[in-house]
Motif scaffolding. Structure first.
Motif, PDB file in Angstrom:
ATOM      1  N   ALA A 525     124.684  23.331  26.451  1.00  0.00           N
ATOM      2  CA  ALA A 525     124.469  22.222  25.510  1.00  0.00           C
ATOM      3  C   ALA A 525     123.078  22.317  24.899  1.00  0.00           C
ATOM      4  N   PRO A 526     122.817  23.365  24.118  1.00  0.00           N
ATOM      5  CA  PRO A 526     121.461  23.558  23.588  1.00  0.00           C
ATOM      6  C   PRO A 526     120.992  22.427  22.683  1.00  0.00           C
ATOM      7  N   GLY A 527     121.905  21.852  21.902  1.00  0.00           N
ATOM      8  CA  GLY A 527     121.513  20.766  21.012  1.00  0.00           C
ATOM      9  C   GLY A 527     121.127  19.515  21.771  1.00  0.00           C
ATOM     10  N   SER A 528     121.919  19.159  22.772  1.00  0.00           N
ATOM     11  CA  SER A 528     121.635  17.961  23.567  1.00  0.00           C
ATOM     12  C   SER A 528     120.368  18.142  24.395  1.00  0.00           C
ATOM     13  N   VAL A 529     120.218  19.323  25.005  1.00  0.00           N
ATOM     14  CA  VAL A 529     119.050  19.573  25.850  1.00  0.00           C
ATOM     15  C   VAL A 529     117.773  19.574  25.022  1.00  0.00           C
ATOM     16  N   SER A 530     117.777  20.291  23.901  1.00  0.00           N
ATOM     17  CA  SER A 530     116.558  20.348  23.083  1.00  0.00           C
ATOM     18  C   SER A 530     116.227  18.977  22.503  1.00  0.00           C
ATOM     19  N   ASN A 531     117.244  18.195  22.179  1.00  0.00           N
ATOM     20  CA  ASN A 531     117.013  16.837  21.685  1.00  0.00           C
ATOM     21  C   ASN A 531     116.328  15.991  22.756  1.00  0.00           C
ATOM     22  N   PHE A 532     116.846  16.038  23.982  1.00  0.00           N
ATOM     23  CA  PHE A 532     116.267  15.253  25.074  1.00  0.00           C
ATOM     24  C   PHE A 532     114.842  15.702  25.366  1.00  0.00           C
ATOM     25  N   ILE A 533     114.639  17.017  25.451  1.00  0.00           N
ATOM     26  CA  ILE A 533     113.311  17.528  25.783  1.00  0.00           C
ATOM     27  C   ILE A 533     112.310  17.195  24.678  1.00  0.00           C
ATOM     28  N   SER A 534     112.728  17.307  23.431  1.00  0.00           N
ATOM     29  CA  SER A 534     111.840  16.955  22.324  1.00  0.00           C
ATOM     30  C   SER A 534     111.430  15.488  22.403  1.00  0.00           C
ATOM     31  N   LEU A 535     112.390  14.620  22.671  1.00  0.00           N
ATOM     32  CA  LEU A 535     112.079  13.192  22.806  1.00  0.00           C
ATOM     33  C   LEU A 535     111.142  12.948  23.984  1.00  0.00           C
ATOM     34  N   ALA A 536     111.391  13.647  25.091  1.00  0.00           N
ATOM     35  CA  ALA A 536     110.534  13.485  26.267  1.00  0.00           C
ATOM     36  C   ALA A 536     109.107  13.935  25.967  1.00  0.00           C
ATOM     37  N   GLN A 537     108.974  15.040  25.234  1.00  0.00           N
ATOM     38  CA  GLN A 537     107.641  15.535  24.887  1.00  0.00           C
ATOM     39  C   GLN A 537     106.896  14.564  23.978  1.00  0.00           C
ATOM     40  N   GLN A 538     107.646  13.797  23.202  1.00  0.00           N
ATOM     41  CA  GLN A 538     107.035  12.786  22.335  1.00  0.00           C
ATOM     42  C   GLN A 538     106.790  11.462  23.067  1.00  0.00           C
ATOM     43  N   LYS A 539     107.093  11.424  24.374  1.00  0.00           N
ATOM     44  CA  LYS A 539     106.963  10.205  25.191  1.00  0.00           C
ATOM     45  C   LYS A 539     107.920   9.105  24.729  1.00  0.00           C
TER      46      LYS A 539
END
Length: 643
Positions: A525-539
């Motif tokens: 699930a590259p789209g879901s994972v990268s979306n979650f990680i990007s949001l996490a990196q933005q706090k």
């Protein structure tokens, strides 16, 4: 297979910097499979729902590419692709490719899917492929009637899930019940018994003659997940012995999830026979069981002894239990004015916004509290309060004692609420306005407020609220409602980020309840994972709340409003894989296919009705005890990536 110049140009245009289609072996370097740009190309075409661009990969000499291309169609679900996939299923020499094709066909509801899968079942020899074929057949058939099924354990798991999928779709009959009951026998593997247990817990009908096997599984199966599902099946058995066993389980099973399901089983039994056990369960040592018991009692709102239930509400120390019991008592008392004032006072003194919202919900049975609730629609209140107030008012319209002569008063409240521009309030009130049974068509003559509200909503952010508004406008204009708009492709996968995410990447979700560590499935699930990680990196998730916790189902978070109605100005695509929802699965919440965004959930136990319908992108590897103790209003402090 040779690469055509046309295909190379197409891929290069879609996947910036990814290169042209490889005709050789995939690269093995990199932290995940997307170091090979062909896998990016396949995933990108899946993400954009470009079936025609994926077809060449189904014929590629590399079986890994064929497999991923076939799996891509499990998310696209294009009925026109089924015949192409059938060629892989029936003829490909690689079993993993055939299995992927079987899964994708099973995910695609169309007339030929069940026929193709039945044909493949007669020809296939590999047990794993056969199991996938069986499950896909269960998803797509109109009537389960396969013949010559082995009776040993070889295909038992696939057979169990086939029965379950068919039952959910209403395609299973008493003959299937007879076959499925044998799969609960302890001689079969855990996975087989789990599938059979869910068949009886969620899908089967009219199986009283088979109840002895269900009773045995609820009390004696060594696997807690089987006990959970078969305990839920007790609600479908009319014998009084089912009630007695559910009550026994409620008192004796050590796992709170089994006890929570026992309360749901008791809800289906005659009130007078189950009341005592459920009231006792309000004092269970586990808060989730107490909540489940209060929800079960709420199901008997017309029969409950309201003064006794009100007394239980006053003594409860759990605000969710209290609100559920207040709602039950108020409904049973037919809106007792004194009790309504008591609840209003409790609302005023409460400081927890989620407690306040729950108390507003309980007031739906008090017509005299209409204006008290309506005042809470004001923008000066938090979104959680506004949406709860709107929901309570609409619920008031659907009460049996609703007086249609007050339609104009409600219409005025709804118009005022919609004018606030709150997207959730717009959606909730629009749903009521469009209901033909509530009589609002003659109470509203000027539609300007609806047209103005529509200007304030946009896709993809307001997808869930725009649909009922469109329906309301169509209703008042006297025309058929148009088909719901689909979210356009608007958020490409960040491949630069994806290529740097290790296969075993983990994150710690720090909460006020404790820490939860999850592991991502970036290759699935590259789209879901990268979306979650990007949001996490933005706090992004910091200081957001778990706004929804359903006992023995899910704990959900990520909403920017805190009430489940929030999102951002983008959506991502659904990514459906063969992975099942088990205890601790992390999935993307959605309002339908391809509407995912920022909300996500963690499951308390296996939830097969979510399989293939909600994207699974991670799993809990530690801190599941925290998830089980999670309550509405618990806060996320931070989400940190770790190795």
């Amino acid at each position: 297979m040779k690469c055509s110049s046309f295909l190379s140009k197409t891929i290069a245009a879609v996947v910036i910097g990814a290169g042209v289609m490889s005709c050789g072996k995939p690269s093995v370097s990199g932290v995940n499979k997307f170091a090979d740009t062909v896998f990016i190309q396949i995933a990108q075409f899946q993400d954009q729902r470009l079936s025609d661009s994926l077809y060449p990969f189904l014929d590629h000499e590399n079986p890994n590419y064929r497999r991923d291309a076939a799996l891509a169609f499990a998310s696209i679900q294009d009925s026109l692709a089924v015949e192409r996939l059938s060629k892989l299923l029936l003829n490909d020499g690689e079993k993993d490719v055939r299995r992927a094709a079987a899964f994708a066909i099973g995910q695609t509801a169309c007339a030929q899917s069940a026929r193709i899968l039945a044909q493949a079942f007669d020809r296939e020899k590999d047990p794993k492929v056969l199991s996938t074929i069986l499950e896909g057949y269960g998803k797509t058939t109109k009537h389960w009637n396969l013949a010559n099924i082995p009776t040993d354990a070889t295909l038992s798991e696939g057979l169990g899930w086939s029965f379950y999928r068919a039952g959910v779709n209403g395609a299973a009959d008493s003959a299937v019940n007879q076959k499925a009951i044998h799969l609960l026998n302890p001689v079969f593997p855990d996975s087989t018994r789990l599938a059979a247990a869910h068949f009886f817990g969620r899908a089967a009908k009219q199986f009283d003659p088979l109840s002895d096997s269900i009773f045995a599984a609820t009390q004696h199966d060594a696997l807690v997940n089987v006990r959970m599902a078969t305990t839920l099946a007790l609600r479908r058995i009319s014998k009084d012995s089912a009630r007695i066993i559910a009550q026994h389980i409620l008192q004796t099973d050590e796992d709170y999830r089994v006890r929570a399901n026992a309360t749901r089983a008791l809800q289906a039994k005659p009130f007078e026979t189950a009341k005592s056990a459920l009231i006792d369960a309000l004092h269970d040592k586990n808060a989730q069981v107490c909540i489940a018991a209060s929800e079960a009692i709420k199901g008997w709102i017309s029969e409950a002894p309201w003064k006794e239930i009100a007394a239980e509400a006053r003594s409860s120390t759990n605000w969710r239990v209290q609100a559920n019991l207040y709602e039950t008592a108020l409904g049973a008392s037919r809106g007792d004015a004194g009790l309504a004032r008591e609840i209003e006072k409790a609302y005023t003194s409460a400081t927890n916004v989620y407690q306040k919202s729950a108390l507003l919900g309980s007031l739906q049975h008090a017509p005299a509290s209409r204006d008290f609730i309506a005042e809470k629609i004001s923008l000066k209140n938090p979104p959680v309060i506004r949406s709860a107030a709107a929901t309570a008012l609409v619920a008031m319209n659907f009460q049996k004692r609703y007086d249609p002569t007050v339609a104009e008063a409600f219409a005025s409240i709804y118009a005022t609420g919609i004018r606030t521009g709150d997207p959730a309030v717009i959606g909730i009130f629009s749903q009521a306005l469009a209901d033909t049974l509530l009589g609002f068509k003659h109470a509203i003559r000027d539609l300007t407020f609806l047209y103005e509200a529509k200007k304030k909503l946009s896709l993809p952010k307001d997808y869930e609220n725009l649909q009922p508004l469109e329906a309301a406008i169509a209703y008042f204009e006297g025309r058929p409602n148009a088909a719901p708009a689909k979210n356009p492709f608007n958020h490409p996968i960040d491949w630069a980020l994806v290529k740097g995410i290790p296969r075993d990447q983990k994150a710690v979700i720090k909460t006020t309840r404790g820490d939860i560590t999850i592991r991502f499935f970036v290759e699935e699930a590259p789209g879901s994972v990268s979306n979650f990680i990007s949001l996490a990196q933005q706090k992004y998730f910091d200081h957001k709340f778990f706004h929804r916790v359903v006992p023995n189902f899910v704990a959900q978070a990520g909403c920017p409003r805190g009430d489940g109605y929030g999102g951002e100005d983008y959506s991502i695509r659904s990514e459906f894989s063969e992975r099942r929802y088990t205890t601790g699965s992390v999935g993307m919440a959605s309002a339908g296919k391809d509407t995912e965004g920022v909300q996500w959930f963690i499951t308390h136990s296996p939830t097969p009705h979510l399989d293939g319908k909600y994207s699974v992108f991670a799993e809990v590897v530690s801190g599941m005890d925290v998830v089980h103790r999670m309550e509405v209003g618990d806060e996320i402090l931070s989400v940190e990536l770790i190795r």
